[in-house]
Structures are given as C-alpha cells and as structure tokens.
Design a protein around this motif. Sequence first.
Motif, short mmCIF file in Angstrom:
data_model
loop_
_atom_site.label_atom_id
_atom_site.label_comp_id
_atom_site.label_asym_id
_atom_site.label_seq_id
_atom_site.Cartn_x
_atom_site.Cartn_y
_atom_site.Cartn_z
N SER A 1 -9.55 -4.84 -0.37
CA SER A 1 -10.54 -4.09 -1.14
C SER A 1 -11.16 -4.97 -2.21
O SER A 1 -12.28 -4.73 -2.66
CB SER A 1 -9.90 -2.85 -1.78
N GLU B 1 0.83 -1.20 0.00
CA GLU B 1 0.00 0.00 0.00
C GLU B 1 0.87 1.26 0.00
O GLU B 1 0.53 2.25 -0.65
CB GLU B 1 -0.95 -0.04 1.19
N ARG B 2 2.00 1.19 0.67
CA ARG B 2 2.89 2.36 0.72
C ARG B 2 3.51 2.64 -0.64
O ARG B 2 3.66 3.81 -1.03
CB ARG B 2 3.99 2.12 1.77
N PRO C 1 -1.41 -2.44 -5.96
CA PRO C 1 -2.69 -2.98 -5.50
C PRO C 1 -2.61 -4.48 -5.24
O PRO C 1 -1.76 -5.17 -5.82
CB PRO C 1 -3.65 -2.67 -6.65
N TRP C 2 -3.49 -4.97 -4.37
CA TRP C 2 -3.48 -6.39 -4.04
C TRP C 2 -4.91 -6.88 -3.86
O TRP C 2 -5.83 -6.11 -3.60
CB TRP C 2 -2.65 -6.67 -2.79
#
Length: 208
Positions: free
Chosen positions: A132, A103-104, A108-109
């Motif tokens: 998400s 995220e940093r 995306p995952w």
Amino acid sequence: MGGAVNVREIRAVLFDMDGTLVDSDAVVDRSWSTWGTEYGVPVAEVLAVAHGNPAAATIAQLRPDLSAAERVAANARVLQLEVDDVSDVVPTAGALELIATLERIGVPWAIYTSAPAQLAKVRLDAAGIAPSVLVTIDDVSHGKPDPEGYLRAAELLSVPIADCLVVEDTPVGLAAGKASGATTAGVKGIPADIRLPDLHRLVQLFTE
C-alpha cells in the motif's frame, strides 16, 4: 537469534525490495553483466557494487568519465535491461507468509527500494506483492545509504521511525536503516540488530 530486540514492540515494518522481499538476484546479475560488457567495465567490478545501490550511483562509480548525457543514457540502458527480464523473479523465502502475518496481526508495512518506480512495479507484480506504500528512488533526493527513503516510508505510514523495523539484505541498505533511527534486521548474514537466515524466522519472531 534476535538478541534483546522484542519485535512485539515494533509498530511497522519497512522492507527493502530486491533481495529482501523479491528474489531478483539473478536478474540483477544478468542485466548488470550485460551493461558492463557494453560499457567496458569488468563484470566482477560491476557486480561488486550493483546490488543495493541506486543505478545512477553505480554508474557514476564505475564510469566517472561519462558526461551527464551519457550517464542518463547508461542509466536508461540498464533500466531497460532489467524491466525486460523478469522471467525468474519470485518472492524470497518466507516473504508472502511474513506479509500475511503482518496484515493478520495489524502491523503496517511498506517498501523502500533503490529501484525506479517503473522497475519496482514490474518486479513486485511478478512476485505477487502489492504494497500500500511504496517509496522508490524517484521519490527521494538522496538514495541509500542516506536514510531519506526510510524516513519517508515511516512518515507515510504515520509511525515514528524509532518504532519501525527496517529489513535489508545489503550493507548500503542496512546503513540507511541504521541512520534512520529504526531497529534493523538483516538477511544473508549482514550484521544488524536482528540477524535472519530468511524471512521465515521473522514470522516466528512476530508470532511466538
């Protein structure tokens, strides 16, 4: 470790859930052992196939004599056993650090799991992981080793599957990742494009 794969070229990461991001091995063993005892299947045979496979496929393999209605009941029974047992479900080593790192750095995952949505949400909540994008066995027509779920996850992230990294901990899951066309990473010693002792190593690869 990591071979010729440059993770800096990876545009999205697609995770398996159980055994990869969430340490639920003990729960899976307990639940399926109870199910095996109730359904007359030796525990060793049950545990040899339960990890990574959709429950319906496991039940069909272990008890092919069951009618369609009996298989539905058997599936419901093991689901209830698993949903009711989350006492020691925790993130795997490095999971939270890896998610924070992705995220940093803006990668995306998503998660694709052989578990149904009800069970996936219970385990992810217990582990403190909030994806998400979550694809479950409820969202696909064909479970692992078919690549449908990973292809769906990549589509939801709007990233070509060839630019994705699939992270898995079982041979059946790894087969799905390979069939999808993604680069693969394997924990627990399974052979993949990148072999990982744990997810801490993947944090290093994304940041070194």
